[in-house]
Write a protein that holds these residues in place. Structure first.
Motif, PDB file in Angstrom:
ATOM      1  N   LEU A 233      79.709  91.197  34.129  1.00 14.56           N
ATOM      2  CA  LEU A 233      80.546  90.660  33.055  1.00 14.56           C
ATOM      3  C   LEU A 233      80.776  89.160  33.216  1.00 14.56           C
ATOM      4  CD1 LEU A 233      83.283  93.446  33.021  1.00 14.56           C
ATOM      5  CD2 LEU A 233      81.514  93.110  31.278  1.00 14.56           C
ATOM      6  N   ILE A 234      80.699  88.682  34.454  1.00 15.64           N
ATOM      7  CA  ILE A 234      81.000  87.278  34.719  1.00 15.64           C
ATOM      8  C   ILE A 234      79.984  86.337  34.082  1.00 15.64           C
ATOM      9  CG2 ILE A 234      79.730  86.919  36.891  1.00 15.64           C
ATOM     10  CD1 ILE A 234      82.351  85.678  38.001  1.00 15.64           C
ATOM     11  N   ASP A 235      78.799  86.835  33.787  1.00 15.56           N
ATOM     12  CA  ASP A 235      77.754  85.988  33.208  1.00 15.56           C
ATOM     13  C   ASP A 235      78.168  85.393  31.864  1.00 15.56           C
ATOM     14  OD1 ASP A 235      76.157  86.601  35.378  1.00 15.56           O
ATOM     15  OD2 ASP A 235      75.095  88.223  34.356  1.00 15.56           O
ATOM     16  N   ASP A 236      78.834  86.190  31.040  1.00 13.00           N
ATOM     17  CA  ASP A 236      79.202  85.733  29.691  1.00 13.00           C
ATOM     18  C   ASP A 236      80.709  85.607  29.477  1.00 13.00           C
ATOM     19  OD1 ASP A 236      76.482  85.698  28.765  1.00 13.00           O
ATOM     20  OD2 ASP A 236      76.582  87.889  28.620  1.00 13.00           O
ATOM     21  N   HIS A 237      81.498  85.994  30.482  1.00 10.01           N
ATOM     22  CA  HIS A 237      82.958  86.005  30.298  1.00 10.01           C
ATOM     23  C   HIS A 237      83.677  85.414  31.513  1.00 10.01           C
ATOM     24  CE1 HIS A 237      82.425  88.652  26.785  1.00 10.01           C
ATOM     25  NE2 HIS A 237      81.526  89.281  27.515  1.00 10.01           N
ATOM     26  N   ALA A 238      83.131  84.346  32.062  1.00 12.37           N
ATOM     27  CA  ALA A 238      83.695  83.782  33.295  1.00 12.37           C
ATOM     28  C   ALA A 238      85.153  83.366  33.138  1.00 12.37           C
ATOM     29  CB  ALA A 238      82.866  82.594  33.765  1.00 12.37           C
ATOM     30  N   ASP A 239      85.547  82.973  31.931  1.00  8.95           N
ATOM     31  CA  ASP A 239      86.931  82.533  31.717  1.00  8.95           C
ATOM     32  C   ASP A 239      87.906  83.703  31.605  1.00  8.95           C
ATOM     33  OD1 ASP A 239      85.756  83.315  29.309  1.00  8.95           O
ATOM     34  OD2 ASP A 239      87.049  82.007  28.118  1.00  8.95           O
ATOM     35  N   GLN A 240      87.386  84.936  31.530  1.00 10.18           N
ATOM     36  CA  GLN A 240      88.253  86.110  31.399  1.00 10.18           C
ATOM     37  C   GLN A 240      88.207  87.031  32.617  1.00 10.18           C
ATOM     38  OE1 GLN A 240      86.523  86.907  27.185  1.00 10.18           O
ATOM     39  NE2 GLN A 240      88.463  88.046  27.215  1.00 10.18           N
ATOM     40  N   ILE A 241      87.551  86.591  33.682  1.00 11.27           N
ATOM     41  CA  ILE A 241      87.380  87.448  34.856  1.00 11.27           C
ATOM     42  C   ILE A 241      88.241  86.958  36.017  1.00 11.27           C
ATOM     43  CG2 ILE A 241      85.726  88.302  36.567  1.00 11.27           C
ATOM     44  CD1 ILE A 241      85.361  89.456  33.735  1.00 11.27           C
ATOM     45  N   LEU A 242      88.880  87.908  36.686  1.00 12.96           N
ATOM     46  CA  LEU A 242      89.665  87.669  37.891  1.00 12.96           C
ATOM     47  C   LEU A 242      89.109  88.559  38.988  1.00 12.96           C
ATOM     48  CD1 LEU A 242      93.131  88.157  36.138  1.00 12.96           C
ATOM     49  CD2 LEU A 242      91.999  85.968  36.456  1.00 12.96           C
ATOM     50  N   PHE A 243      89.424  88.256  40.240  1.00 18.03           N
ATOM     51  CA  PHE A 243      89.063  89.122  41.369  1.00 18.03           C
ATOM     52  C   PHE A 243      90.344  89.669  42.001  1.00 18.03           C
ATOM     53  CE2 PHE A 243      84.919  86.594  42.249  1.00 18.03           C
ATOM     54  CZ  PHE A 243      84.222  87.404  41.357  1.00 18.03           C
ATOM     55  N   CYS A 244      90.313  90.930  42.389  1.00 23.13           N
ATOM     56  CA  CYS A 244      91.497  91.497  43.040  1.00 23.13           C
ATOM     57  C   CYS A 244      91.105  92.601  44.012  1.00 23.13           C
ATOM     58  CB  CYS A 244      92.482  92.038  42.007  1.00 23.13           C
ATOM     59  SG  CYS A 244      92.043  93.628  41.267  1.00 23.13           S
ATOM     60  N   SER A 245      92.038  92.936  44.880  1.00 20.20           N
ATOM     61  CA  SER A 245      91.819  94.043  45.817  1.00 20.20           C
ATOM     62  C   SER A 245      92.647  95.262  45.434  1.00 20.20           C
ATOM     63  CB  SER A 245      92.150  93.620  47.249  1.00 20.20           C
ATOM     64  OG  SER A 245      93.533  93.363  47.389  1.00 20.20           O
ATOM     65  N   ASP A 246      93.783  95.058  44.763  1.00 19.04           N
ATOM     66  CA  ASP A 246      94.687  96.130  44.338  1.00 19.04           C
ATOM     67  C   ASP A 246      95.356  96.786  45.544  1.00 19.04           C
ATOM     68  OD1 ASP A 246      96.102  97.840  42.757  1.00 19.04           O
ATOM     69  OD2 ASP A 246      94.400  99.007  42.039  1.00 19.04           O
ATOM     70  N   ASP A 247      94.573  97.496  46.354  1.00 13.53           N
ATOM     71  CA  ASP A 247      95.098  98.157  47.547  1.00 13.53           C
ATOM     72  C   ASP A 247      94.132  97.931  48.699  1.00 13.53           C
ATOM     73  OD1 ASP A 247      97.512  99.817  46.563  1.00 13.53           O
ATOM     74  OD2 ASP A 247      95.949 100.262  45.113  1.00 13.53           O
ATOM     75  N   LYS A 248      94.639  97.370  49.784  1.00 15.13           N
ATOM     76  CA  LYS A 248      93.781  97.011  50.917  1.00 15.13           C
ATOM     77  C   LYS A 248      94.444  97.492  52.200  1.00 15.13           C
ATOM     78  CE  LYS A 248      90.175  94.032  51.831  1.00 15.13           C
ATOM     79  NZ  LYS A 248      88.831  94.157  51.263  1.00 15.13           N
TER      80      LYS A 248
END
Length: 543
Positions: A233-248
């Motif tokens: 998804l990051i290829d065309d939507h880099a401005d709408q993508i976040l990274f997270c772990s949620d539970d680690k």
């Protein structure tokens, strides 16, 4: 006040350029960035941000979480404290804020939106709309945390809409939590004011939400792993993508954090600047975080790495202060007061017996690396009129025990845990954090549960030759010990579970989600077996 200069290859994410530069830091902020003719070969770039995490799931308090996270280049987290809120209410949120204030790390907490998560389970705390209003008025509280009640949101339930309206009044975004939601229902959910989701497990689902303006947090935690399904998804939507772990979990946090997602994305051939935008900048802009982006006048929050392929960490700086260097944390441990809510008596073997009407039952299917649990059907064993596990088919008994008051445990059966002996148990059981256990026999289950009751929280393993517990005295979900010690002890008890037969990558993390009613299909609360699609209780025995 920190004042110094540092030179290296400056990674300018907005301009998508790399050039030699000298950065001047004065009074904890970036005073200037000057291009130079030559500079050392290491790279300087903004620090990583976890865009959605429950710090409590690391079994560490915020101060200890930060000590591990900074060694991987993390400078900030967007943290939903609903785990401790489900145990201790608003006092739990206050505990997290007070603890985080003692260390140089940027925790940004949300106001929990769904405490209790559902009316179908017993929790220890409640966060009302008035509590949310009070919390969102604080500068430390940056957003309304994940709105798990998606049916209420879609149907415009007055209580749900009141909470969203409070966030909008304070000008703060609302996080989402809507696994599998697509089409018109997803559109209605987003139109209610929901701005993010970290629960997508297919690209189709994520695209359906992206087209309505929602931001998607790509999650890779200890149990839920959606990176491979969503990273394109990051290829065309880099401005709408976040990274997270949620539970680690602590052992995984000791190994890596958001840096692992960055490395994997680069190795998949993703554009460097797209990846760094998601990991470093998008969370700041979405949540209005007070985190530096390596611009003049910003807080001096940045990392120094050896290369832009494996990102070996050299140094991490927060507010111009060096908080980590080459794997060693410079954040010092702090004194941790106890806070808890645990009030149930020891259980007997008989408490976990279930009269067997018939052999054919509904079974929770645990899937490695996923939170969804399909409903399957199969046969258990009936012995002396009692429903017992079918070890040949890997169908084990699962129980949830109310930790807040004395009541009869709820009983069901689960597949894929793989235990051949004994039992494992945990008081980390999302979202209400009652005691949850899986085992091959009632005696072992009772022993594993009682170890936790005696300690007022923890994770335990019991087999014929060994009993072990990792105590979690803070809320029954966090340790008050050194984070690296907790990681070591967790690794040891995790290994015991695997020696007992579990083939799951993270058996305790998987166990902790088996009572999470807001994730379909079949889950177990302290009140009974629950159908997460119909949002109602269901009989364990198939008619």
């Amino acid at each position: 006040m920190a004042s110094f200069s540092i030179s290296g290859q400056f990674v300018d994410i907005p301009q998508r350029k790399i050039y030699p530069a000298t950065i001047q830091v004065e009074n904890e902020k970036i005073a200037s960035i000057k291009k130079v003719d030559a500079a050392p070969g290491h790279y300087i770039l903004p620090g990583f941000i976890d865009a959605h995490v429950h710090v409590e799931s690391s079994m560490l308090v915020p101060s200890e979480f930060s000590r591990l996270a900074v060694t991987h280049g993390t400078v900030a987290t967007v943290s939903d404290p609903h785990e401790i809120a489900n145990v201790c209410g608003k006092k739990g949120v206050d505990f997290m804020i007070q603890n985080r204030a003692q260390v140089n790390f940027k925790f940004y907490f949300g106001a929990p939106s769904c405490v209790p998560a559902t009316p179908f389970e017993t929790a220890g705390g409640e966060i009302t709309a008035q509590d949310i209003d009070d919390l969102l008025a604080r500068k430390e509280i940056k957003y309304l945390a994940e709105m798990m009640n998606w049916p209420g949101t879609v149907d415009r339930d007055p209580e749900v809409m009141e909470k969203i309206a409070v966030a909008q009044k304070h000008g703060k975004p609302v996080d989402g939590h809507a696994p599998g939601l697509k089409g018109e229902m997803a559109k209605k959910y987003i139109e209610a004011g929901i701005s993010t989701d970290h629960e997508c497990f297919t690209q189709e689902e994520a695209m359906d939400k992206l087209k309505h303006g929602m931001k998607i947090a790509i999650r890779e935690g200890s149990a839920a792993k959606n990176f491979d399904a969503l990273i394109d998804l990051i290829d065309d939507h880099a401005d709408q993508i976040l990274f997270c772990s949620d539970d680690k979990h602590p052992d995984n946090l000791a190994e890596g954090h958001i840096n692992q997602l960055v490395i994997r994305a680069i190795k998949k051939g993703k554009n460097l600047y797209d990846v760094l935008q998601a990991a470093c900048l998008n969370p700041i802009n979405h949540y209005s975080l007070d985190v530096g982006q390596l611009k003049t006048g910003d807080w001096a929050d940045f990392i120094v790495v050896e290369n832009l392929e494996d990102f070996p960490m050299i140094q991490t700086f927060i507010n111009g202060n060096k908080v980590a260097e080459r794997g060693k944390s410079h954040i010092k441990p702090v004194k941790i007061p106890l806070i808890n809510n645990f009030n149930t008596s020891l259980k007997s073997e008989k408490d976990f017996q279930l009269h067997g009407k018939q052999a054919k039952i509904r079974i929770i299917e645990a899937l490695d690396g996923q939170l969804i649990t399909p409903e399957i059907q199969g046969n258990i064993c009936i012995k002396n009129g009692m429903a017992t596990p079918n070890l040949e088919e890997d169908i084990l008994k699962i129980t949830v025990v109310n930790r807040y008051k004395n009541s009869s445990p709820s009983i069901a059966f689960i597949k894929n845990f793989g235990l051949r002996e004994g039992a494992i148990a945990s008081s980390v059981g999302h979202d209400s954090h009652n005691i949850i256990a899986v085992g091959v026999d009632d005696a072992s289950i009772a022993k594993a549960v009682n170890l936790i009751i005696k300690a007022k929280g923890g994770i335990s393993a019991v087999n014929p030759g060994k009993e072990k517990i990792l105590p979690l005295p803070i809320g029954g979900i966090m340790s008050n010990e050194d984070g690296y010690w907790v990681a070591k002890e967790y690794t040891a008890i995790d290994q015991i579970a695997k020696e007992m037969g579990s083939g799951l990558a993270s058996p305790y993390m998987t166990l902790s989600f088996m009572a999470l009613l807001v994730i379909p299909d079949l889950k177990l609360s302290d009140k009974g077996l629950f159908d997460g699609k119909k949002f109602q209780f269901i009989d364990i025995f198939v008619p």
